[in-house]
Scaffold this active site. Structure first.
Site, PDB file in Angstrom:
ATOM      1  CG  ASP A  58      -2.331   0.411   0.838  1.00 19.54           C
ATOM      2  OD1 ASP A  58      -2.638   0.382  -0.361  1.00 19.54           O
ATOM      3  OD2 ASP A  58      -3.108   0.768   1.733  1.00 19.54           O
ATOM      4  CG  ASP A  83      -9.539  -5.767  12.821  1.00 18.17           C
ATOM      5  OD1 ASP A  83     -10.079  -4.651  12.993  1.00 18.17           O
ATOM      6  OD2 ASP A  83      -8.557  -6.148  13.483  1.00 18.17           O
TER       7      ASP A  83
HETATM    8  O1  UPG Z   1      -3.682   2.573   4.692  1.00 18.89           O
HETATM    9  C1  UPG Z   1      -3.321   1.475   5.138  1.00 18.89           C
HETATM   10  C2  UPG Z   1      -3.033   1.247   6.501  1.00 18.89           C
HETATM   11  C3  UPG Z   1      -2.639  -0.018   6.920  1.00 18.89           C
HETATM   12  N1  UPG Z   1      -2.502  -1.039   6.034  1.00 18.89           N
HETATM   13  C4  UPG Z   1      -2.067  -2.387   6.502  1.00 18.89           C
HETATM   14  O2  UPG Z   1      -2.788  -2.734   7.657  1.00 18.89           O
HETATM   15  C5  UPG Z   1      -2.051  -3.668   8.440  1.00 18.89           C
HETATM   16  C6  UPG Z   1      -2.106  -3.324   9.929  1.00 18.89           C
HETATM   17  O3  UPG Z   1      -1.410  -2.126  10.174  1.00 18.89           O
HETATM   18  P1  UPG Z   1      -0.442  -1.909  11.440  1.00 18.89           P
HETATM   19  O4  UPG Z   1       0.251  -0.614  11.247  1.00 18.89           O
HETATM   20  O5  UPG Z   1       0.375  -3.130  11.677  1.00 18.89           O
HETATM   21  O6  UPG Z   1      -1.502  -1.663  12.582  1.00 18.89           O
HETATM   22  P2  UPG Z   1      -1.807  -2.513  13.913  1.00 18.89           P
HETATM   23  O7  UPG Z   1      -2.345  -1.552  14.923  1.00 18.89           O
HETATM   24  O8  UPG Z   1      -0.677  -3.336  14.340  1.00 18.89           O
HETATM   25  O9  UPG Z   1      -2.999  -3.435  13.408  1.00 18.89           O
HETATM   26  C7  UPG Z   1      -4.031  -3.884  14.251  1.00 18.89           C
HETATM   27  O10 UPG Z   1      -5.174  -3.056  14.088  1.00 18.89           O
HETATM   28  C8  UPG Z   1      -5.707  -3.015  12.762  1.00 18.89           C
HETATM   29  C9  UPG Z   1      -6.974  -2.166  12.809  1.00 18.89           C
HETATM   30  O11 UPG Z   1      -6.714  -0.851  13.161  1.00 18.89           O
HETATM   31  C10 UPG Z   1      -6.030  -4.426  12.274  1.00 18.89           C
HETATM   32  O12 UPG Z   1      -6.426  -4.366  10.923  1.00 18.89           O
HETATM   33  C11 UPG Z   1      -4.826  -5.311  12.387  1.00 18.89           C
HETATM   34  O13 UPG Z   1      -5.125  -6.633  11.969  1.00 18.89           O
HETATM   35  C12 UPG Z   1      -4.346  -5.308  13.834  1.00 18.89           C
HETATM   36  O14 UPG Z   1      -3.166  -6.096  13.960  1.00 18.89           O
HETATM   37  C13 UPG Z   1      -0.628  -3.664   7.893  1.00 18.89           C
HETATM   38  O15 UPG Z   1      -0.417  -4.869   7.182  1.00 18.89           O
HETATM   39  C14 UPG Z   1      -0.616  -2.462   6.973  1.00 18.89           C
HETATM   40  O16 UPG Z   1       0.260  -2.607   5.913  1.00 18.89           O
HETATM   41  C15 UPG Z   1      -2.781  -0.828   4.687  1.00 18.89           C
HETATM   42  O17 UPG Z   1      -2.664  -1.752   3.875  1.00 18.89           O
HETATM   43  N2  UPG Z   1      -3.186   0.413   4.268  1.00 18.89           N
END
Ligand code: UPG
Ligand code: MN
Length: 573
Positions: A16, A284
């Site tokens: 992304d 999610d």
């Molecule tokens: O504009 C965006 C923003 C994020 N992501 C993807 O979303 C995922 C999660 O992002 P991360 O920065 O790791 O956030 P976390 O807070 O760790 O994620 C938690 O919180 C998210 C919801 O906010 C859930 O979707 C995730 O599964 C959960 O692990 C990653 O693979 C990113 O690459 C995108 O593809 N596009």
């Protein structure tokens, strides 16, 4: 990286951020995989993530393993050198197909504005591993981005993957993973299939594995495990209709290229009735919840051996920002037309409605937590008490409610395999989140609802900092930056400390009797015990992770203003 006939599986990677460096890394990984997969099959390696395997104690020391380790290290160095340089040099581009792909990163290509890049890195039927066995499909996808259209964060990216994969390979089942997670058990898809293919369970829309994290320190100082959120509560929900997410794809669509464009979704049901749902930063939770409302059931599967390991944030600012994002995303659901309290209750019954509401209204915790962090302390300073004295019967109600909820929480935690120490840190983080993440998250949400501000998906930091790692290992909280999220916390720490000191002095001087200010003293004492690492970070530490002086000064001014304000109020009464 799983046990499954490789010609029946396709892997799609969403980039992304749209970086040629990511594409390059995947090209290299694809080459390494043609050596790695046969090795894993031959030696029945369960840690299919090479970095995890090579650093584990059960990594074999045969020449074959050594050879692969060398190959892996060389690949890693090659990728890192390209990352350091910031672009993929000509010497790395071997074929016309590769040149065509990298040429897409022409002038004007930015993260927020760029064309579609879909690149097939491995193709079943064409690409074979070094033993001649078919490789699975591996496809790199970076969807089109344009400042003119909303990209809907992760949900938008996942919907593009759903469509691109439907156009190219159209499998009946999908497994979604974040970029910071890796497989820890190659048999996971088989376990998942057991649920999905069981005809008695035909209403299952998805199987949810608990999010589990590697590298959590001994006492989990940031409560990163989120035991209640990811393990304890889902068990209860599973007994009803299920938890949040991993969908069955339905539609077969046209060309992969066109389905990854910005405009493709305009005027369609994507994001509202189809695919991952838009409108919340916690896509999610929102998607799983809506699928449940639409009649799909789900199953929560918590195997002893973690199916996947994920990364957790390891500094206070990242932890609090992540929780703030979740809090805002949950409130978006709480106040949407699909609010679990009404819509959810109608569709799935009162119990499911309540369990989803419990999460959706997370932000509301900020109200009691913030009140208890400031009001009793300020009243103690002003010499009034809103609480009953020890001799009054109401006193015992407070004791009962406090002890009851704390003991129950602790028992739940320990019965799920936690330790007392981890529970203590978890409740500390809950209080800290209450006055920072949930407090600011709730304010942000309402400001946005009034059209005053906007919010985005602040991606959790994936950068590894040695000093931060060291502090985390030692169990020392890492503050470091001057973050607005720390202001309320530091202010509360200062007020609790002063209130407790003043209270004790009054006792000693005989101005107050213990039974009069017992609850107030207890609450500010409890605040102090919980804020201990904050005091250390304000005064005792001198490293990079301490609370910046700017933050402390601002909080002291704020604490003094709060006190003056409360003084005016009480003297009027
Ligand atoms: O504009 C965006 C923003 C994020 N992501 C993807 O979303 C995922 C999660 O992002 P991360 O920065 O790791 O956030 P976390 O807070 O760790 O994620 C938690 O919180 C998210 C919801 O906010 C859930 O979707 C995730 O599964 C959960 O692990 C990653 O693979 C990113 O690459 C995108 O593809 N596009
Ligand atoms: Mn993450």
């Amino acid at each position: 990286m799983i046990i499954h006939p490789s010609d029946k599986i396709s892997i799609y990677v969403s980039d992304d951020g749209g970086s040629e460096l990511t594409l390059f890394a995947f090209m290299e990984a694809a080459k390494f995989a043609t050596h790695w997969l046969p090795f894993c099959k031959k030696y029945k390696v369960e840690d299919r993530c090479p970095a995890a395997y090579f650093s584990s104690s059960h990594c074999s020391s045969t020449t074959h393993a050594e050879e692969l380790k060398m190959m892996y290290e060389t690949m890693k160095m090659k990728v890192e050198s390209v990352v350091d340089r910031g672009c993929v040099g000509d010497e790395h581009i071997k074929t016309d197909k590769q040149r065509e792909a990298f040429n897409r990163w022409a002038h004007g290509f930015t993260r927020q504005d760029h064309p579609i890049v879909v690149q097939v890195l491995l193709e079943t039927g064409k690409d074979k591993d070094i033993t001649g066995v078919e490789m699975p499909n591996l496809v790199y996808v970076s969807r089109q981005k344009s400042k003119a259209s909303h990209h809907h964060f992760k949900a938008g990216a996942l919907n593009v993957l759903l469509r691109v994969s439907a156009a190219m390979t159209n499998a009946p089942l999908i497994l979604t993973l974040d970029c910071d997670m890796y497989s820890n058990d190659p048999a996971t898809p088989l376990h998942m299939l057991c649920f999905m293919l069981d005809s008695k369970m035909s209403k299952y829309g998805y199987v949810q594995f608990p999010q589990r994290f590697h590298g959590i320190n001994k006492n989990d100082i940031y409560g990163g495990e989120n035991k209640r959120l990811f393990q304890i509560n889902p068990i209860g929900m599973d007994g009803l209709a299920g938890t949040n997410y991993s969908i069955q794809s339905e539609a077969v669509l046209e060309m992969a290229q066109s389905v990854a464009s910005c405009e493709y979704e305009n005027g369609t049901r994507w994001g509202y009735k189809m695919g991952f749902r838009y409108g919340s930063l916690v896509e999610d939770y929102f998607t799983g919840y809506q699928l449940n409302c639409e009649g799909w059931d789900s199953v929560f599967y918590h195997p002893d051996r973690a199916a996947f390991w994920g990364d957790i944030p390891i500094n206070v600012d990242d932890v609090l920002s992540q929780n703030k994002r979740w809090c805002v995303g949950l409130l978006e659901v709480a106040f949407s037309k699909h609010s679990p309290i009404i819509f959810g209750t109608k569709s799935r019954g009162i119990l499911m409605g309540l369990t989803y509401s419990h999460f959706a209204f997370w932000g509301i915790w900020s109200i009691p937590v913030t009140i208890y962090a400031f009001i009793p302390q300020l009243t103690l300073l002003n010499g009034v008490s809103p609480f009953p004295e020890v001799s009054e019967p109401w006193f015992f109600l407070y004791v009962f409610v406090f002890l009851g909820s704390y003991i129950q929480d602790c028992l739940d935690f320990i019965l799920m395999g936690g330790t007392f120490h981890r529970w203590w840190n978890d409740q500390r983080m809950w209080l800290i989140r209450g006055i920072s993440s949930y407090f600011f998250g709730t304010i942000d949400f309402f400001l946005k609802s009034l059209g005053i501000s906007t919010f985005g998906f602040d991606i959790t930091s994936k950068v590894i900092d040695d000093e931060q790692n060291k502090h985390y290992e030692q169990g020392i909280l890492e503050f470091g930056v001057a973050s607005p999220l720390f202001v309320s916390l530091t202010t509360a720490a200062i007020i609790n400390f002063i209130a407790f000191s003043v209270g004790v002095t009054r006792l000693i001087l005989g101005h107050n009797k213990l039974e009069e200010i017992c609850i107030l003293l207890f609450l500010s004492g409890f605040g102090i015990v919980n804020c201990w690492p904050v005091y250390e970070a304000i005064v005792l530490r001198n490293d990079k992770g301490k609370i910046p002086l700017k933050n402390t000064i601002l909080s002291s001014v704020l604490a003094f203003s709060l006190y003056s304000f409360s003084y005016c109020l009480t003297s009027k009464i």
